[in-house]
Design an enzyme around this catalytic site. Sequence first.
Site: not given
Length: 458
Positions: A62, A311
């Site tokens: 999200e 990441g």
Amino acid sequence: MSALALAWRLAATAVSPLLPLHLRSRAARGKEIAERIPERYGHGAARPDGPLLWLHAASVGETVSILPLIDALTRAEPRLNLLVTTGTVTSATLLARRLPAQLAGRVTHRFVPLDVPAWVARFLDGWRPDAAVFVESELWPNLLTEAARRGIPLALVNARMSARSAGSWARAPGFARAVLSRFTLILAQGAEDAARLRALGAPDVRVPGNLKYAAPPLPVDTAALERLRALAAGRPVWLAASTHPGEEALALAAHRRLAPRHPGLLTIIVPRHPERGAEVAALAGDLPLARRSLGEDPGPDTAVLVADTLGELGLFYRLAALAFVGGSLVPHGGQNPLEPARLGCPVLLGPHTWNFAEILRRMEAAGGLTRIDPGTDPAGALAEAVSAMLTNEARARAQAEAALSIAAEEAGLPGRIAAALLPLLPTGDDRAAAPGGRGLATPETSGPPETGKVDDRV
């Protein structure tokens, strides 16, 4: 207030004395940041001057999806400040890494308070947002009730309602209707989500599109990419991305089958949760292995690289010739297939992909992905699908181009959604009566630019 909503409110209050112990336990496991636990009790408000829009994104997916929306909102209204709340450490870390430096002064992150009435009240009274936007399926009854009680306009964007969730909500129709009626505006991901939300009593549902279509390509450290390309030069490389328990063992078994046919094969495994790196490495047995989190590089004889860092998926999607996207060979529902698609990396998926059903229908119709039918031998099926991509570059390239065309279709969506949300903020004479009392100046001076106009889909 419905009987179920009242029961939830009373239960949350009753259990609240036990929650600090729960939060400390989570902090010990790295799932909370110890010094920021007070934010879970609603502390830590530092409301900036000017209009404040609160965005709540539960976790990593999200948070990634709202990054282009944050950009569109701040471009459309230069004086707007944003409070972004999340519920996980990984999402907070990702936001800090991905947020452009020029927005650092306008975007504040806090961990969302647990859904205890007193803690929620403390949070809302401290921040006094002018409007609030919830992402996908974050429907916390006490949080919504307290916000509505304060007259804070609420929106649900990129709203998702699976058939399974809709069935659960339908068992308490009055409660579902009460929760959904709190929202002034609901923007659904797709037509099926919208239909389920309407059936549960949502009053105003529109279908502008899916924000996951509009996310920017995953970032990359160019120097790290060039370095790994040099280390893997001349070797076939494939990626098992965002894997869940059970899938790493299948990827390793597939590697053992593939290695004799593809000399020098390098298999990269990126577990969905990096803290599982040691567990994944242990599954490799006698296969020569390197772990990214330990600073280990893949050498000429390395068979498997466990990329247990956060990441860096953008790095590995660019490095690999193809990617199996995890959560799909086990019944999890699948991870985001558009991330590799945006980077021209061919996509392989198992059968369990209900989290992205509508996106995948479009990708499949365009020839933009390969489905793996696990049958009785899922490792063998995975190995065959990987081998087919490694040996047929033309097919891999055509599939990647088809997927990229789908991923690129909704580039203007963040601007359209921003234009739909900004009217929730008070303007002109409404400012004094607004929850924060600091709304936008006037529609004439603060409206979105022409490029952000709402079209018929919003």
